[in-house]
Each structure stands twice: as C-alpha cells, then as structure tokens.
Design a protein around this motif. Structure first.
Motif, mmCIF file in Angstrom:
data_model
loop_
_atom_site.group_PDB
_atom_site.id
_atom_site.type_symbol
_atom_site.label_atom_id
_atom_site.label_comp_id
_atom_site.label_asym_id
_atom_site.label_seq_id
_atom_site.Cartn_x
_atom_site.Cartn_y
_atom_site.Cartn_z
ATOM 1 N N PHE A 24 -9.090 27.152 6.647
ATOM 2 C CA PHE A 24 -8.437 26.805 5.386
ATOM 3 C C PHE A 24 -6.914 26.741 5.495
ATOM 4 O O PHE A 24 -6.251 26.237 4.592
ATOM 5 N N ARG A 84 -4.828 23.216 5.057
ATOM 6 C CA ARG A 84 -4.786 22.589 3.732
ATOM 7 C C ARG A 84 -4.285 23.498 2.630
ATOM 8 O O ARG A 84 -3.946 23.022 1.548
ATOM 9 N N LEU A 85 -4.244 24.809 2.883
ATOM 10 C CA LEU A 85 -3.881 25.736 1.805
ATOM 11 C C LEU A 85 -2.682 26.632 2.112
ATOM 12 O O LEU A 85 -2.342 27.475 1.288
ATOM 13 N N HIS A 91 -11.460 21.945 1.115
ATOM 14 C CA HIS A 91 -10.283 22.726 1.527
ATOM 15 C C HIS A 91 -10.363 23.185 2.986
ATOM 16 O O HIS A 91 -9.395 23.724 3.514
#
Length: 129
Positions: free
Chosen positions: A39, A42-43, A112
C-alpha cells in the motif's frame, strides 16, 4: 488509509500456535511488513517508508480491539477493558463497512494495493528515508 487499516484488521487470519495473525489472504504475503509495502506506493502521502509503516500499523491497531482477530489492539488501559474509542474518520469507516461482505471490502481496498512490489523485497531492499 483508514479503509485499508480496517481491512487489514478485519481480514487478518488466526494461525494455529501463533500469537499474531497473518495478513489477509487476498494480499498473498506472509508478513505484515510485506502487507504494508503493498500500500506504500499509493498511500504514502509523502511519508518515508518507516513512517508509513508505523502509521499503517497504528491505524490497524486502532481497529484490532473491535474485531476477533487475535490481536488486542489499542485498549483504554488493560486487555480486559473495552477497545479504545475510534476517532471520527475510523468510526465512519467502521460504521460503513462492518456489516458488509469481506469480498466487497476487498474490492474497495484492492485499488490501493500495488502488487508490482510483491516478491521484490521492496520494503527492505531500498534505503528507508
């Protein structure tokens, strides 16, 4: 991040003879470090890998006491006590998703995850900033 943390907490799988559950099987990883790494691209929101790791773990821990995952999570004080109250964002995610099927939750979370990092030692092979 709260939706992913909720998924990680709710989807963790109890392991026989182990104190800590494994990451959700949909991620196809064997460690929590690998799960968080999926993750990160993207985060991360500009955070370093180590800061993102701690942030995601803390967010997951926030939900742990509200699920039968095998993890105690954040408690008001002792393990026998009720789970710590959720902040507004976390409570919103819990309210929206707690009665919905796991597959529906995974469909919302999978966008995500970046599976290109899976199996490449992404988390540990590059320097942590």
């Amino acid at each position: 991040m709260w939706l992913v943390a909720y998924f990680l907490s709710r989807g963790g799988q109890r392991r026989v003879g182990c104190r800590t559950p494994s990451p959700p099987p949909q991620l196809q990883v064997s460690s929590w470090e690998e799960a968080y790494a999926l993750f990160f691209p993207r985060l991360h929101g500009g955070r370093s890998r180590s800061v993102f790791h701690r942030s995601m773990k803390n967010a997951r821990d926030t939900f742990d006491g509200h699920h039968d995952s095998g993890r105690v999570g954040w408690r008001e004080s002792e393990a026998e006590r009720p789970p710590q109250h959720l902040n507004q964002d976390a409570q919103g995610v819990m309210d929206e998703w707690q009665g919905r099927p796991n597959e529906e939750l995974w469909q919302a979370v999978r966008q995500h995850a970046d599976f290109r990092v899976h199996g490449r030692g992404f988390w540990f092979s590059r320097s942590r900033k």
